[in-house]
Design an enzyme around this catalytic site. Structure first.
Site, mmCIF file in Angstrom:
data_model
loop_
_atom_site.group_PDB
_atom_site.id
_atom_site.type_symbol
_atom_site.label_atom_id
_atom_site.label_comp_id
_atom_site.label_asym_id
_atom_site.label_seq_id
_atom_site.Cartn_x
_atom_site.Cartn_y
_atom_site.Cartn_z
ATOM 1 N N THR A 43 0.823 -1.212 0.000
ATOM 2 C CA THR A 43 0.000 0.000 0.000
ATOM 3 C C THR A 43 0.852 1.255 0.000
ATOM 4 O OG1 THR A 43 -1.830 -1.087 1.096
ATOM 5 C CG2 THR A 43 -1.674 1.279 1.415
ATOM 6 N N TYR A 57 -8.213 0.381 -3.205
ATOM 7 C CA TYR A 57 -7.179 1.047 -4.011
ATOM 8 C C TYR A 57 -6.307 -0.033 -4.642
ATOM 9 C CZ TYR A 57 -4.815 -0.163 0.279
ATOM 10 O OH TYR A 57 -4.348 -0.867 1.363
ATOM 11 N N THR A 123 1.491 -4.530 4.167
ATOM 12 C CA THR A 123 1.345 -4.839 5.600
ATOM 13 C C THR A 123 0.810 -6.232 5.841
ATOM 14 O OG1 THR A 123 -0.870 -3.885 5.628
ATOM 15 C CG2 THR A 123 0.974 -2.424 6.208
ATOM 16 N N ASP A 124 0.181 -6.864 4.817
ATOM 17 C CA ASP A 124 -0.432 -8.166 5.069
ATOM 18 C C ASP A 124 0.570 -9.213 5.557
ATOM 19 O OD1 ASP A 124 -2.630 -6.915 4.127
ATOM 20 O OD2 ASP A 124 -3.163 -8.423 2.640
ATOM 21 N N LYS A 196 0.155 -8.048 12.757
ATOM 22 C CA LYS A 196 -0.934 -7.160 12.301
ATOM 23 C C LYS A 196 -2.205 -7.584 13.037
ATOM 24 C CE LYS A 196 -3.028 -5.248 8.081
ATOM 25 N NZ LYS A 196 -3.019 -5.236 6.591
ATOM 26 N N GLU A 317 -1.601 -29.293 26.624
ATOM 27 C CA GLU A 317 -2.842 -29.812 26.016
ATOM 28 C C GLU A 317 -2.581 -31.014 25.102
ATOM 29 O OE1 GLU A 317 -5.612 -27.690 27.953
ATOM 30 O OE2 GLU A 317 -5.970 -29.176 26.366
#
Ligand code: DGL
Length: 360
Positions: A43, A57, A123-124, A196, A317
């Site tokens: 971006t 965008y 940013t992903d 993120k 677990e």
């Protein structure tokens, strides 16, 4: 004095001032850090149809030289030059780009005339690239990964200031030896801990429970802590001879899961599977046949958790000792995948890999 003398005097003065300006500029350039800006897309290099477009965008359209020219202030804080490593929206990041980027970073940082590196990135998957580099960069010089949540065409775009501050950080002596850093929204994070957390807001990058390493106040980076886990020059991972990375996938657990994803990933050739378990990394009973079949084919299983935060307790677990599972410590599934990929370049022994998850 006649007009000619005045003119001659004026020319001499002009020459003296110009010479002083050139010397001052040269002196300043000599004192500024040399920072390379490696662009991958995202971006921060995006473009929207209007100045209110912050979703919908196009990412990854502006080349690195235009990114640099759009922020003329960069030249006041560093001698900057750019290289285009890729031009992609980061959901399309690949091992090929990672290896190209990691090798180029190591090549540049080995040069005396490079003091630090900024990587512009979507940013992903920014957190994944930052952690990958945190484990494979072989220098203690600053490497700063930066992105933005709004395209430069939008009002209150965050990319230009993020890039400006990332450049200051990459040239800062305080950033030396702190591993790969992530800088957005005035906040300095460790590439290991940051993730993120929000789909569409500028404050999306956080290190839940652990927190940032520091912040910007004006143009000044301020650190309050340093990473403790091994990184960069302290790691055993070397990508210089690698042309690909072992295939590692993530299997998400949920109610009524029967393990079909693990079966499919095994068939697809995964060498490692990160199990994104419920709660403290829990595995459903119905998954065990697929897991044990995968292990019979040599697949290494790492237990992480879909909750994203907290320590996965070994033998909590699940009986890790009995099933030869690796507990991911506090790495979320996407980060655990990065470490498992690199671990598998060294060994497929679960005990040795468990040690790595406790060190890195
Ligand atoms: N397509 C996303 C990416 O390149 C846009 C998100 C961003 O860069 O902020 O990661």
């Amino acid at each position: 004095m006649n007009r000619k003398n005045y003119l001659f005097l004026a020319v001499i003065c002009l020459l003296i001032f110009s010479l002083q300006a050139v010397c001052l500029a040269a002196e300043t350039a000599d004192t500024l850090p040399n920072v390379k800006i490696l662009a991958t897309g995202g971006t921060i290099a995006g473009s929207g149809a209007t100045n209110t477009t912050t979703v919908g965008y196009t990412a990854a359209v502006t080349p690195v030289d235009a990114l640099i020219n759009n922020v003329p202030e960069l030249k006041k804080v560093a001698n900057v030059s750019g290289e285009q490593i890729s031009q992609i929206a980061s959901e399309n990041m690949t091992n090929e780009v990672w290896l190209k980027l990691g090798k180029r970073v190591n090549q540049l940082l080995a040069q005396d005339d490079v003091d630090g590196i900024v990587i512009t990135h979507g940013t992903d998957t920014l957190e994944e690239t930052a952690y990958f580099l945190n484990l494979v960069v072989k220098s203690n010089k600053p490497v700063v990964v930066v992105g933005s949540m709004r395209p430069p065409t939008a009002m209150s775009a965050d990319g230009m200031l993020n890039l400006y501050r990332a450049t200051i950080l990459a040239g800062s002596k305080d950033a030396i030896g702190k591993g790969v850093l992530v800088m957005l929204n005035d906040t300095i994070h460790s590439g290991r801990d940051v993730t993120k957390t929000i789909t569409d807001r500028v404050d999306t990058f956080r290190a839940p429970e652990i927190g940032p390493l520091g912040f910007f106040t004006g143009d000044q980076p301020v650190f309050y802590r340093a990473p403790l886990r091994k990184h960069t020059t302290a790691t055993e991972f070397d990508i210089s001879h690698l042309n690909d990375l072992p295939r590692v996938d993530i299997a998400y657990h949920y109610a009524n899961n029967t393990g079909v994803v693990i079966e499919a990933l095994t068939r697809a050739g995964a060498k490692g599977i990160v199990h994104a378990g419920t709660g403290n990394g829990s595995i459903g009973k119905a998954e065990y046949p697929a897991i044990e079949a995968a292990q019979k084919q040599g697949v290494v299983i790492v237990r992480s958790a879909r909750v994203g935060n907290g320590i996965i307790a070994r033998n909590g677990e699940a009986n890790d000792d009995k099933y030869n599972f690796v507990a991911s410590d506090n790495l979320n599934p996407q980060k655990a995948r990065i470490l498992l990929m690199l671990a598998l370049t060294k060994t497929n022994n679960p005990q040795e890999i468990q040690k790595m998850f406790w060190e890195y």
